[in-house]
Design an enzyme around this catalytic site. Structure first.
Site, PDB file in Angstrom:
ATOM      1  N   LYS A 192       0.626  -1.417  -0.129  1.00 11.38           N
ATOM      2  CA  LYS A 192       0.124   0.025   0.026  1.00 11.38           C
ATOM      3  C   LYS A 192       0.965   1.350   0.058  1.00 11.38           C
ATOM      4  O   LYS A 192       0.433   2.207  -0.784  1.00 11.38           O
ATOM      5  CB  LYS A 192      -0.908  -0.103   1.259  1.00 11.38           C
ATOM      6  CG  LYS A 192      -2.308  -0.964   0.983  1.00 11.38           C
ATOM      7  CD  LYS A 192      -3.146  -1.097   2.037  1.00 11.38           C
ATOM      8  CE  LYS A 192      -4.130  -0.170   2.399  1.00 11.38           C
ATOM      9  NZ  LYS A 192      -4.877  -0.623   3.431  1.00 11.38           N
TER      10      LYS A 192
ATOM     11  N   GLY B  36       0.348  13.340  -5.631  1.00 18.11           N
ATOM     12  CA  GLY B  36      -1.005  14.132  -5.663  1.00 18.11           C
ATOM     13  C   GLY B  36      -0.736  15.349  -5.094  1.00 18.11           C
ATOM     14  O   GLY B  36      -1.087  16.533  -5.406  1.00 18.11           O
TER      15      GLY B  36
ATOM     16  N   TYR C 160       7.673  -5.907  -1.848  1.00 13.57           N
ATOM     17  CA  TYR C 160       8.450  -4.719  -1.776  1.00 13.57           C
ATOM     18  C   TYR C 160       9.191  -4.517  -3.192  1.00 13.57           C
ATOM     19  O   TYR C 160       8.887  -3.207  -3.484  1.00 13.57           O
ATOM     20  CB  TYR C 160       9.712  -5.059  -0.687  1.00 13.57           C
ATOM     21  CG  TYR C 160      10.550  -3.862  -0.595  1.00 13.57           C
ATOM     22  CD1 TYR C 160      10.204  -2.767   0.007  1.00 13.57           C
ATOM     23  CD2 TYR C 160      12.014  -3.859  -1.051  1.00 13.57           C
ATOM     24  CE1 TYR C 160      10.886  -1.423   0.392  1.00 13.57           C
ATOM     25  CE2 TYR C 160      12.847  -2.844  -0.856  1.00 13.57           C
ATOM     26  CZ  TYR C 160      12.189  -1.392  -0.179  1.00 13.57           C
ATOM     27  OH  TYR C 160      13.066  -0.371   0.204  1.00 13.57           O
TER      28      TYR C 160
ATOM     29  N   TYR D 116       3.502  10.394 -13.804  1.00 15.58           N
ATOM     30  CA  TYR D 116       3.140  12.097 -13.333  1.00 15.58           C
ATOM     31  C   TYR D 116       4.129  12.746 -14.052  1.00 15.58           C
ATOM     32  O   TYR D 116       3.680  13.921 -14.206  1.00 15.58           O
ATOM     33  CB  TYR D 116       3.242  12.031 -11.583  1.00 15.58           C
ATOM     34  CG  TYR D 116       1.843  11.780 -10.802  1.00 15.58           C
ATOM     35  CD1 TYR D 116       1.070  10.564 -11.236  1.00 15.58           C
ATOM     36  CD2 TYR D 116       1.327  12.898 -10.272  1.00 15.58           C
ATOM     37  CE1 TYR D 116      -0.238  10.540 -10.582  1.00 15.58           C
ATOM     38  CE2 TYR D 116      -0.130  12.608  -9.791  1.00 15.58           C
ATOM     39  CZ  TYR D 116      -0.658  11.627  -9.827  1.00 15.58           C
ATOM     40  OH  TYR D 116      -1.974  11.270  -9.077  1.00 15.58           O
TER      41      TYR D 116
ATOM     42  N   ARG E 106      18.106  -6.168   9.289  1.00 15.84           N
ATOM     43  CA  ARG E 106      19.224  -6.242   8.177  1.00 15.84           C
ATOM     44  C   ARG E 106      20.534  -6.552   8.726  1.00 15.84           C
ATOM     45  O   ARG E 106      20.659  -6.585   9.911  1.00 15.84           O
ATOM     46  CB  ARG E 106      19.073  -5.023   7.289  1.00 15.84           C
ATOM     47  CG  ARG E 106      18.003  -4.982   6.351  1.00 15.84           C
ATOM     48  CD  ARG E 106      17.705  -3.642   5.874  1.00 15.84           C
ATOM     49  NE  ARG E 106      17.183  -2.497   6.736  1.00 15.84           N
ATOM     50  CZ  ARG E 106      16.869  -1.441   6.193  1.00 15.84           C
ATOM     51  NH1 ARG E 106      16.767  -1.109   4.891  1.00 15.84           N
ATOM     52  NH2 ARG E 106      16.321  -0.609   6.908  1.00 15.84           N
TER      53      ARG E 106
HETATM   54  N1  UDP Z   1      21.850 -11.727   6.152  1.00 15.00           N
HETATM   55  C1  UDP Z   1      22.362 -12.690   6.953  1.00 15.00           C
HETATM   56  N2  UDP Z   1      22.013 -12.889   8.303  1.00 15.00           N
HETATM   57  C2  UDP Z   1      21.397 -11.934   8.833  1.00 15.00           C
HETATM   58  C3  UDP Z   1      20.675 -11.066   7.991  1.00 15.00           C
HETATM   59  C4  UDP Z   1      20.928 -10.891   6.716  1.00 15.00           C
HETATM   60  O1  UDP Z   1      23.420 -13.388   6.358  1.00 15.00           O
HETATM   61  O2  UDP Z   1      21.125 -12.076  10.236  1.00 15.00           O
HETATM   62  C5  UDP Z   1      22.146 -11.763   4.596  1.00 15.00           C
HETATM   63  C6  UDP Z   1      20.851 -11.778   3.690  1.00 15.00           C
HETATM   64  O3  UDP Z   1      20.677 -13.283   3.289  1.00 15.00           O
HETATM   65  C7  UDP Z   1      21.347 -11.029   2.504  1.00 15.00           C
HETATM   66  C8  UDP Z   1      22.330 -10.009   2.880  1.00 15.00           C
HETATM   67  O4  UDP Z   1      22.815 -10.389   4.259  1.00 15.00           O
HETATM   68  O5  UDP Z   1      22.146 -11.994   1.526  1.00 15.00           O
HETATM   69  C9  UDP Z   1      21.707  -8.631   3.261  1.00 15.00           C
HETATM   70  O6  UDP Z   1      20.447  -8.671   3.752  1.00 15.00           O
HETATM   71  P1  UDP Z   1      19.767  -7.470   4.240  1.00 15.00           P
HETATM   72  O7  UDP Z   1      18.455  -8.043   5.053  1.00 15.00           O
HETATM   73  O8  UDP Z   1      20.389  -6.677   5.065  1.00 15.00           O
HETATM   74  O9  UDP Z   1      18.857  -6.709   3.201  1.00 15.00           O
HETATM   75  P2  UDP Z   1      18.835  -7.196   1.476  1.00 15.00           P
HETATM   76  O10 UDP Z   1      19.994  -6.696   0.826  1.00 15.00           O
HETATM   77  O11 UDP Z   1      18.797  -8.663   1.451  1.00 15.00           O
HETATM   78  O12 UDP Z   1      17.499  -6.290   1.324  1.00 15.00           O
END
Ligand code: UDP
Length: 319
Positions: A91, A102, A145, A159, A186
């Site tokens: 969303k 907008g 995403y 736009y 992450r």
């Molecule tokens: N990753 C990992 N251990 C973690 C979190 C992420 O090995 O605890 C790996 C994940 O599989 C990916 C990379 O790190 O290959 C980056 O993952 P992230 O979630 O930071 O972002 P992405 O680039 O995948 O959106």
């Protein structure tokens, strides 16, 4: 200038507010705190150049007064978040981008979309130039995403072409630094929090997949220049220094002095195997270059997480 930043309480959004305020502009920040934190903008409350609206941009949105810019940064952006919140993610990329566009159209404001290297999916071209159309699985777990951001790019270009809105699209590559949440999920925050707590570092797969990590100050400077000097087509902003996830784990262990072991976990579905921005366009058009090497940026980020963990216990978050 007076600009609206959606996702203002987020990691990137809050740094972007700081950047505009530092140059003497006025900022209206908007956030519904779905993944943003009030602490990220606590220092701005009371600043006469900063106003805050607690609001979900995916619903009908109104902002009083003139605006010169709208920067749409609201979205869950960590894989653990968008797997837990697939509908909100879809969303905010679709309805939220429509609403933000907008507002820009009604105010005659310039619009900047926070897009992502995820539009390239699991790339078959390496490094990735903006001309690459990507390799995305629309129905996989990351599709919520990736496709939301791809739709967001499409409606932004519509736009621009149909309504004549002056638009920008930044494709953001993995960014890290202070104000990331300890439980963001992450890889950089997970490894640092795990190392500082003496817990195992969760490496997904064999750790040979790569990412190119950009320090937040470099990323925000690139976005700021793109807003002012860029063109209407997408621009990659990131750091080309490419590392395997295993190399990142080793570096975090070295810099924290931690002796945490490695805990190997299954590789998530559709996890991109490589990622590196081709920066030819950003260099030529913006005269911009990332400056902070990974080792230095990690140093600042580790210091930040040490402080956060000293104040409140927090856990990394894994898939
Ligand atoms: N990753 C990992 N251990 C973690 C979190 C992420 O090995 O605890 C790996 C994940 O599989 C990916 C990379 O790190 O290959 C980056 O993952 P992230 O979630 O930071 O972002 P992405 O680039 O995948 O959106």
């Amino acid at each position: 200038m007076r600009v609206l930043v959606t996702g203002a309480a987020g990691f990137l959004g809050s740094h972007l507010c700081d950047r505009f305020l530092a140059d003497g502009h006025r900022v209206v920040g908007m956030d519904n705190f779905l993944t943003g934190s009030p602490e990220n903008i606590a220092h701005l409350m009371g600043n006469p150049h900063f106003e805050f609206l607690e609001h979900n941009i995916s619903t009908y949105s109104y902002v009083a007064g003139p605006l010169d810019g709208v920067l749409h940064f609201a979205s869950p952006a960590s894989p653990v978040d968008y797997l837990e919140m697939p509908i909100q993610t879809l969303k905010v990329g679709s309805l939220g981008t429509h609403n933000a566009l907008g507002i820009a159209k009604a105010k005659g404001a310039r619009f900047l979309l926070a897009s992502t290297s995820e539009v390239y999916g699991d790339p078959l071209v390496h490094p990735q130039p903006e001309s690459y159309w990507g390799n995305v699985n629309p129905i996989g777990p990351r599709g919520v995403y990736d496709e939301a951001k791809r739709f967001a790019e499409a409606i932004t270009m519509a736009y621009h072409r149909f309504h004549g809105v002056d638009t920008r699209i930044v494709r953001i590559f993995n960014t890290y630094g202070p104000r990331m949440r300890p439980n963001d999920g992450r890889v950089v925050s997970n490894f640092i929090v795990q190392a500082l707590r003496g817990q195992p570092l969760t490496v997904y797969g064999d750790g040979s997949q790569t990412r190119s990590f950009c320090y937040v100050q470099d990323e925000v400077e690139g976005i700021y220049r793109l807003f002012h000097q860029g063109d209407n087509l997408p621009t990659n902003i990131g750091n080309p220094g490419e590392f395997t996830v295993q190399q990142l784990a080793d570096l975090v262990l070295e810099l924290t002095g931690s002796s945490s072991p490695i805990d190997r976990r299954p590789l998530p579905e559709d996890d991109p195997k490589v990622r590196q921005p081709d920066l030819t366009k950003a260099r030529a058009q913006l005269g911009w270059e990332p400056r902070v090497p990974l080792r230095e940026g990690l140093g600042h980020t580790i210091a930040y997480f040490r402080e956060v963990l000293a104040k409140q216990p927090a856990e990394a978050r894994t898939l």
